[in-house]
Motif scaffolding. Structure first.
Motif, PDB file in Angstrom:
ATOM      1  N   MET A   1       0.838  -1.186   0.000  1.00  0.00           N
ATOM      2  CA  MET A   1       0.000   0.000   0.000  1.00  0.00           C
ATOM      3  C   MET A   1       0.875   1.240   0.000  1.00  0.00           C
ATOM      4  O   MET A   1       1.820   1.346   0.760  1.00  0.00           O
ATOM      5  N   LYS A   3       0.956   4.619   1.179  1.00  0.00           N
ATOM      6  CA  LYS A   3       0.297   5.565   2.078  1.00  0.00           C
ATOM      7  C   LYS A   3       0.717   6.977   1.694  1.00  0.00           C
ATOM      8  O   LYS A   3       1.891   7.255   1.487  1.00  0.00           O
ATOM      9  N   GLN A  61      -7.644   9.931   0.205  1.00  0.00           N
ATOM     10  CA  GLN A  61      -6.772   8.951   0.839  1.00  0.00           C
ATOM     11  C   GLN A  61      -5.907   9.575   1.934  1.00  0.00           C
ATOM     12  O   GLN A  61      -5.533   8.900   2.882  1.00  0.00           O
ATOM     13  N   TYR A  62      -5.611  10.845   1.810  1.00  0.00           N
ATOM     14  CA  TYR A  62      -4.848  11.534   2.855  1.00  0.00           C
ATOM     15  C   TYR A  62      -5.753  11.895   4.035  1.00  0.00           C
ATOM     16  O   TYR A  62      -5.461  11.563   5.180  1.00  0.00           O
ATOM     17  N   GLY A  65      -7.308   9.656   6.797  1.00  0.00           N
ATOM     18  CA  GLY A  65      -6.410   9.376   7.925  1.00  0.00           C
ATOM     19  C   GLY A  65      -6.693  10.276   9.118  1.00  0.00           C
ATOM     20  O   GLY A  65      -6.659   9.836  10.270  1.00  0.00           O
ATOM     21  N   CYS A  68      -9.920   9.010  10.665  1.00  0.00           N
ATOM     22  CA  CYS A  68      -9.645   7.777  11.401  1.00  0.00           C
ATOM     23  C   CYS A  68      -9.008   8.099  12.754  1.00  0.00           C
ATOM     24  O   CYS A  68      -9.393   7.538  13.787  1.00  0.00           O
ATOM     25  N   SER A 103     -10.583   3.770  -4.594  1.00  0.00           N
ATOM     26  CA  SER A 103     -10.107   4.882  -3.773  1.00  0.00           C
ATOM     27  C   SER A 103      -9.834   4.465  -2.332  1.00  0.00           C
ATOM     28  O   SER A 103      -9.029   5.093  -1.651  1.00  0.00           O
ATOM     29  N   ILE A 104     -10.480   3.397  -1.872  1.00  0.00           N
ATOM     30  CA  ILE A 104     -10.338   3.025  -0.462  1.00  0.00           C
ATOM     31  C   ILE A 104      -9.693   1.658  -0.247  1.00  0.00           C
ATOM     32  O   ILE A 104      -9.071   1.426   0.785  1.00  0.00           O
ATOM     33  N   LEU A 107      -6.346   1.220   1.351  1.00  0.00           N
ATOM     34  CA  LEU A 107      -6.234   1.684   2.735  1.00  0.00           C
ATOM     35  C   LEU A 107      -6.886   0.755   3.739  1.00  0.00           C
ATOM     36  O   LEU A 107      -6.789   0.984   4.951  1.00  0.00           O
ATOM     37  N   LYS A 109      -6.420  -2.221   4.975  1.00  0.00           N
ATOM     38  CA  LYS A 109      -5.606  -2.877   6.015  1.00  0.00           C
ATOM     39  C   LYS A 109      -5.335  -1.892   7.158  1.00  0.00           C
ATOM     40  O   LYS A 109      -5.376  -2.259   8.330  1.00  0.00           O
ATOM     41  N   GLU A 110      -5.085  -0.657   6.806  1.00  0.00           N
ATOM     42  CA  GLU A 110      -4.814   0.380   7.797  1.00  0.00           C
ATOM     43  C   GLU A 110      -6.087   0.808   8.538  1.00  0.00           C
ATOM     44  O   GLU A 110      -6.058   1.111   9.731  1.00  0.00           O
ATOM     45  N   LEU A 111      -7.208   0.833   7.842  1.00  0.00           N
ATOM     46  CA  LEU A 111      -8.465   1.300   8.429  1.00  0.00           C
ATOM     47  C   LEU A 111      -9.186   0.226   9.242  1.00  0.00           C
ATOM     48  O   LEU A 111      -9.981   0.545  10.127  1.00  0.00           O
TER      49      LEU A 111
END
Length: 148
Positions: A1, A3, A61-62, A65, A68, A103-104, A107, A109-111
């Motif tokens: 990914m 980031k 995508q920025y 974060g 979150c 678009s998501i 992300l 795995k991170e979310l």
């Protein structure tokens, strides 16, 4: 990914001036770092979620974060809009997976830890199931959509 670690540039926002929703999102978020953007969610989480929904991919995508970080911070629980914050975050992720997965998906795995935390702590967010739906059901739908 990959980031996105840098504040999105004017170029990253693309043709935002041609879309009223993107234009307003740009007005609210452009040039803000994650800490500054996080503060935007405290006062008007429903509105900021709407702006994220219509952002071009790189800014989305920025700035997701920042959202979150906000929704998983202890401070959110002291906000009268905690239930809206949790619900809107889950619904945004679900919607993006359904409508604009590219678009998501990078992300997720991170979310996912935040999504799971919200799903398991609906009571902590004072989010009445009759009003907000069952967060565990939303979580299950997110997992299903992610597997597609």
């Amino acid at each position: 990914m990959k980031k996105i670690l840098q504040i999105p540039t004017e170029e990253d926002w693309g043709e935002y001036k041609n879309d009223l929703d993107q234009k307003y999102a740009h007005k609210m978020f452009f040039g803000k770092n994650l800490a500054e953007a996080r503060l935007l969610f405290e006062g008007a989480v429903i509105e900021r979620t709407g702006e994220l929904r219509f952002m071009p991919v790189i800014p989305f995508q920025y700035y997701i974060g920042a959202y979150c970080q906000y929704v998983t911070s202890p401070a959110v629980l002291n906000n009268r809009n905690a239930s809206d914050a949790a619900s809107c975050f889950l619904r945004l992720v679900e919607s993006k997976l359904r409508v604009d997965p590219d678009s998501i998906s990078p992300l997720m795995k991170e979310l996912m830890p935040a999504i799971e935390y919200l799903a398991k702590n609906q009571v902590l967010f004072d989010a009445d199931v009759d009003i907000y739906g069952d967060f565990n059901e939303i979580f299950s739908e997110i997992e299903r959509l992610e597997q597609r």
